[in-house]
Design an enzyme around this catalytic site. Structure first.
Site, PDB file in Angstrom:
ATOM      1  N   GLU A   1       9.856   1.629  10.303  1.00  0.00           N
ATOM      2  CA  GLU A   1      11.046   2.643   9.837  1.00  0.00           C
ATOM      3  C   GLU A   1      10.348   3.981  10.042  1.00  0.00           C
ATOM      4  O   GLU A   1       9.356   4.175   9.405  1.00  0.00           O
ATOM      5  CB  GLU A   1      11.500   2.474   8.581  1.00  0.00           C
ATOM      6  CG  GLU A   1      12.221   1.304   8.198  1.00  0.00           C
ATOM      7  CD  GLU A   1      13.620   1.067   9.067  1.00  0.00           C
ATOM      8  OE1 GLU A   1      14.021   2.304   9.472  1.00  0.00           O
ATOM      9  OE2 GLU A   1      14.004  -0.013   9.135  1.00  0.00           O
TER      10      GLU A   1
ATOM     11  N   LYS B   1       0.756  -1.295   0.168  1.00  0.00           N
ATOM     12  CA  LYS B   1      -0.074  -0.172  -0.029  1.00  0.00           C
ATOM     13  C   LYS B   1       0.947   1.297  -0.028  1.00  0.00           C
ATOM     14  O   LYS B   1       1.545   1.531   1.050  1.00  0.00           O
ATOM     15  CB  LYS B   1      -0.845   0.010   1.403  1.00  0.00           C
ATOM     16  CG  LYS B   1      -1.833   1.130   1.057  1.00  0.00           C
ATOM     17  CD  LYS B   1      -2.207   1.661   2.531  1.00  0.00           C
ATOM     18  CE  LYS B   1      -2.127   3.200   2.649  1.00  0.00           C
ATOM     19  NZ  LYS B   1      -1.983   4.191   1.963  1.00  0.00           N
TER      20      LYS B   1
ATOM     21  N   CYS C   1      13.474  11.294   5.635  1.00  0.00           N
ATOM     22  CA  CYS C   1      13.854  11.014   6.708  1.00  0.00           C
ATOM     23  C   CYS C   1      15.017  11.110   7.333  1.00  0.00           C
ATOM     24  O   CYS C   1      15.136  11.519   8.730  1.00  0.00           O
ATOM     25  CB  CYS C   1      13.225   9.623   6.990  1.00  0.00           C
ATOM     26  SG  CYS C   1      14.063   8.316   6.042  1.00  0.00           S
TER      27      CYS C   1
ATOM     28  N   GLU D   1       9.559  16.440  14.753  1.00  0.00           N
ATOM     29  CA  GLU D   1       9.864  16.308  13.325  1.00  0.00           C
ATOM     30  C   GLU D   1       8.992  17.458  12.575  1.00  0.00           C
ATOM     31  O   GLU D   1       7.921  17.315  12.783  1.00  0.00           O
ATOM     32  CB  GLU D   1       9.543  14.900  12.896  1.00  0.00           C
ATOM     33  CG  GLU D   1      10.088  14.880  11.468  1.00  0.00           C
ATOM     34  CD  GLU D   1       9.691  13.193  10.987  1.00  0.00           C
ATOM     35  OE1 GLU D   1       8.671  12.757  11.148  1.00  0.00           O
ATOM     36  OE2 GLU D   1      10.634  12.756  10.454  1.00  0.00           O
TER      37      GLU D   1
HETATM   38  P1  NAP Z   1       2.480   8.359   7.683  1.00  0.00           P
HETATM   39  O1  NAP Z   1       1.310   9.456   7.742  1.00  0.00           O
HETATM   40  O2  NAP Z   1       2.572   7.784   8.926  1.00  0.00           O
HETATM   41  O3  NAP Z   1       2.089   7.224   6.578  1.00  0.00           O
HETATM   42  C1  NAP Z   1       2.735   6.109   6.021  1.00  0.00           C
HETATM   43  C2  NAP Z   1       1.925   5.241   5.491  1.00  0.00           C
HETATM   44  O4  NAP Z   1       1.033   4.353   6.288  1.00  0.00           O
HETATM   45  C3  NAP Z   1       1.051   5.727   4.439  1.00  0.00           C
HETATM   46  O5  NAP Z   1       0.877   4.934   3.331  1.00  0.00           O
HETATM   47  C4  NAP Z   1      -0.357   5.847   5.187  1.00  0.00           C
HETATM   48  O6  NAP Z   1      -1.635   5.938   4.052  1.00  0.00           O
HETATM   49  C5  NAP Z   1      -0.439   4.822   5.681  1.00  0.00           C
HETATM   50  N1  NAP Z   1      -1.055   4.777   6.900  1.00  0.00           N
HETATM   51  C6  NAP Z   1      -1.756   5.904   7.686  1.00  0.00           C
HETATM   52  N2  NAP Z   1      -2.572   5.368   8.634  1.00  0.00           N
HETATM   53  C7  NAP Z   1      -2.261   4.069   8.811  1.00  0.00           C
HETATM   54  C8  NAP Z   1      -2.904   3.032   9.653  1.00  0.00           C
HETATM   55  N3  NAP Z   1      -3.632   3.365  10.698  1.00  0.00           N
HETATM   56  N4  NAP Z   1      -2.522   1.884   9.510  1.00  0.00           N
HETATM   57  C9  NAP Z   1      -1.834   1.624   8.536  1.00  0.00           C
HETATM   58  N5  NAP Z   1      -1.064   2.289   7.438  1.00  0.00           N
HETATM   59  C10 NAP Z   1      -1.505   3.643   7.673  1.00  0.00           C
HETATM   60  O7  NAP Z   1       3.660   9.056   7.037  1.00  0.00           O
HETATM   61  P2  NAP Z   1       4.003  10.015   5.651  1.00  0.00           P
HETATM   62  O8  NAP Z   1       3.390  11.490   6.253  1.00  0.00           O
HETATM   63  O9  NAP Z   1       3.416   9.210   4.551  1.00  0.00           O
HETATM   64  O10 NAP Z   1       5.583  10.025   5.767  1.00  0.00           O
HETATM   65  C11 NAP Z   1       6.257  10.879   6.548  1.00  0.00           C
HETATM   66  C12 NAP Z   1       6.968  10.313   7.748  1.00  0.00           C
HETATM   67  O11 NAP Z   1       7.585   8.906   7.096  1.00  0.00           O
HETATM   68  C13 NAP Z   1       7.955  11.008   8.288  1.00  0.00           C
HETATM   69  O12 NAP Z   1       7.734  10.899   9.750  1.00  0.00           O
HETATM   70  C14 NAP Z   1       9.223  10.252   7.892  1.00  0.00           C
HETATM   71  O13 NAP Z   1      10.105  10.893   8.851  1.00  0.00           O
HETATM   72  C15 NAP Z   1       8.980   8.919   7.750  1.00  0.00           C
HETATM   73  N6  NAP Z   1       9.794   8.187   6.936  1.00  0.00           N
HETATM   74  C16 NAP Z   1      10.593   7.472   7.883  1.00  0.00           C
HETATM   75  C17 NAP Z   1      11.667   6.725   7.080  1.00  0.00           C
HETATM   76  C18 NAP Z   1      12.509   5.774   7.647  1.00  0.00           C
HETATM   77  O14 NAP Z   1      13.330   5.027   6.682  1.00  0.00           O
HETATM   78  N7  NAP Z   1      12.671   5.936   8.935  1.00  0.00           N
HETATM   79  C19 NAP Z   1      11.530   6.932   5.311  1.00  0.00           C
HETATM   80  C20 NAP Z   1      10.588   7.829   4.723  1.00  0.00           C
HETATM   81  C21 NAP Z   1       9.969   8.479   5.594  1.00  0.00           C
HETATM   82  P3  NAP Z   1      -1.906   7.519   3.769  1.00  0.00           P
HETATM   83  O15 NAP Z   1      -0.890   7.978   2.873  1.00  0.00           O
HETATM   84  O16 NAP Z   1      -3.052   7.180   3.213  1.00  0.00           O
HETATM   85  O17 NAP Z   1      -2.213   8.271   5.189  1.00  0.00           O
END
Ligand code: NAP
Length: 485
Positions: free
Chosen positions: A252, A177, A286, A389
């Site tokens: 992650e 997804k 990230c 963040e």
């Molecule tokens: P996010 O809001 O946490 O979303 C990540 C993924 O999870 C999306 O596909 C999202 O779908 C989905 N999701 C949302 N609610 C969920 C639930 N209850 N159960 C399962 N999946 C769910 O993160 P983002 O805003 O897309 O990305 C930014 C974040 O990612 C930042 O905090 C960044 O630091 C982190 N990141 C970490 C790494 C690493 O390697 N540590 C790498 C890249 C990014 P939707 O898009 O539909 O909400």
């Protein structure tokens, strides 16, 4: 919903299909603020269909030889490279990142991910242990079944392929997804997988929102492995959903990465590296260093030269080849960036650069989500701006007086993803690197990636490690077979 040309359909059992309910969401181009395609608004029904397809495919795929799996993954890598320009353009439109970045980083690295795991599975070893004269043990590593792979919007194809490739390379089937904000490259990848001869049902991609698709994946009893990349708040929900079902989970998560510059550093390299680590992909990586700490004797010089270089970054239409700073991924993220810039000022910070949206770039981008590279000075280390963040083009710079103090500053956050240390003193580099609580410490560099090394965060930046051997182990189940002598 606006009528647009392209529809991002689900990919289930090797077929592109509409969601059962027929609903689609507008897919907004960040540079214009306007819908340019539509993405399937799926729910539990599509997740169930994908599980059925993945379950059916597992029987055959898990028995395929490593050589055959390797050949198919290598073909996928070749096809990504063949379509590099098309994929890079799609990624740039979808995310707002400069086309040049998608072309040189994201898409080539997606191909490398497939190539790396395609060849890694040809070179794995298995452990054996002799128990005196009593028995002989060996470890059989088997695929675990269906893997749920959930990824964010910032590096969509790169991060998703980093999960898909190891999961299917070792014989699992997968349900992925992508973020519904940036689903286009995953959609295009499905076509390439079909062309490469990946059997139906081995990879299924279900598009839609986190609550409607992500949550049902994490809660589904037949999906025993979850690899999640995203924010820490969502990661907590994923962990809560998986715990009662005892799923194997890799998380992650977010970061608030320190970038430490000692006075003895090669300042030219440290400044160039810090500008890159602050503003690459508009700070939406990230691993971006969002807190810069500079030893006091070099502080004024560093700040002046850093501001000079950051102010020269060329903002523009992401599709323009010369653009170095593109758009923020969406309005919600842009509002978050603005919120933190306001907060930083309330907390006593001074905006040394940026702090607002640029003038409209051209007519096409008039309604786009742009924000200037922003530098804030004069903040206390423990304020919210320095601890939470932001995930945008906003960086703080703070002076420090000695090594012990800056190690304390670096560790003064709930996060522990990555850090960089700039110094010419090798002994100090080792000493400081050892004491910083982050999963990766770069010394005199940033974002150098070797796919063999363990990758992941400490503290609230995550649980588990991806990369190389770690990923092959994560996606397999080790079984000990003990044979009496
Ligand atoms: P996010 O809001 O946490 O979303 C990540 C993924 O999870 C999306 O596909 C999202 O779908 C989905 N999701 C949302 N609610 C969920 C639930 N209850 N159960 C399962 N999946 C769910 O993160 P983002 O805003 O897309 O990305 C930014 C974040 O990612 C930042 O905090 C960044 O630091 C982190 N990141 C970490 C790494 C690493 O390697 N540590 C790498 C890249 C990014 P939707 O898009 O539909 O909400």
């Amino acid at each position: 919903m606006t009528k647009t040309a392209e529809k991002i359909q689900n990919f289930i059992d090797g077929q592109f299909v509409d969601p059962v309910g027929g609903k689609y969401l507008d897919n907004i181009e960040p540079a214009t603020g306007k819908p340019y395609s539509q993405v399937a608004d799926s729910d539990t029904r599509e997740v169930d269909l994908a599980v059925a397809a993945a379950e059916k495919a597992f029987a055959g795929w898990s028995q395929t030889s490593a050589a055959d799996r390797s050949r198919i993954l290598l073909r996928i890598a070749d096809l990504i490279e063949r379509d590099l320009e098309k994929l890079a353009r799609a990624e740039s439109i979808d995310t707002g990142k400069p086309l040049s970045l998608a072309r040189t980083l994201d898409i080539p690295r997606a191909a490398s991910n497939f190539r790396f795991f395609a060849t890694a599975i040809l070179h794995t070893e298995s452990e054996a242990h002799i128990t005196d004269n009593v028995a002989f043990n060996y470890t059989l590593r088997q695929p675990r079944g269906i893997a749920g792979l959930i990824s964010p919007w910032n590096l969509p194809l790169y991060l998703l392929s980093w999960k898909i490739a190891p999961a299917i390379a070792v014989g699992n089937t997968a349900i992925a997804k992508p973020s519904e904000l940036t689903a286009m490259t995953a959609f295009l990848l499905c076509g390439l997988c079909r062309e490469a001869g990946l059997p139906n049902g081995v990879l299924n991609v279900v598009h839609g929102t986190g609550p409607n698709v992500g949550a049902p994946i994490t809660a589904h009893p037949k999906i025993g492995t979850i690899s999640f990349t995203g924010g820490t708040v969502t990661g907590r929900k994923v962990a809560e959903a998986c715990a009662p079902l005892f799923k194997k989970v890799s998380l992650e998560l977010g970061g608030k990465n320190p970038n430490i510059i000692f006075a003895d550093a090669d300042l030219d390299a440290a400044i160039a590296g810090s500008v890159r680590s602050s503003f690459a992909n508009q700070g939406q990586v990230c691993l971006c260093g969002s807190r810069i700490f500079v030893e006091r004797s070099a502080y004024a010089d560093f700040v002046n030269r850093f501001l000079d270089q950051a102010s020269k970054l060329k903002g523009g239409d992401p599709l323009d080849d010369k653009t170095e700073q593109g758009a923020i991924v969406g309005k919600t993220q842009l509002d978050k960036v603005k919120f933190y810039v306001d907060l930083a000022q309330k907390e006593g910070g001074k905006i040394a650069l940026g702090g607002k949206a640029p003038e409209p770039i051209n007519d096409r981008c008039r309604e786009g989500y742009f924000f200037k590279p922003t530098v804030i000075t004069g903040l206390p280390v423990s304020c919210r701006t320095n601890r939470e963040e932001i995930f945008g083009p906003v960086v703080t710079i703070t002076p420090f007086d000695n090594e012990e103090e800056v190690i304390g500053y670096a560790n003064d956050t709930e996060y522990g993803l990555a850090s960089s240390v700039w110094t010419q003193n090798l002994t100090r580099a080792h000493r400081v690197a050892e004491k910083i609580h982050t999963g990766t410490v770069w010394v005199n560099c940033w974002l150098v990636r070797d796919l063999r090394v363990p990758f992941g965060g400490m503290k609230q930046s995550g649980v588990g490690r991806e990369g190389g051997e770690e990923a092959l182990r994560f996606f397999t189940e080790p079984k000990n077979i003990c044979i009496a002598k």
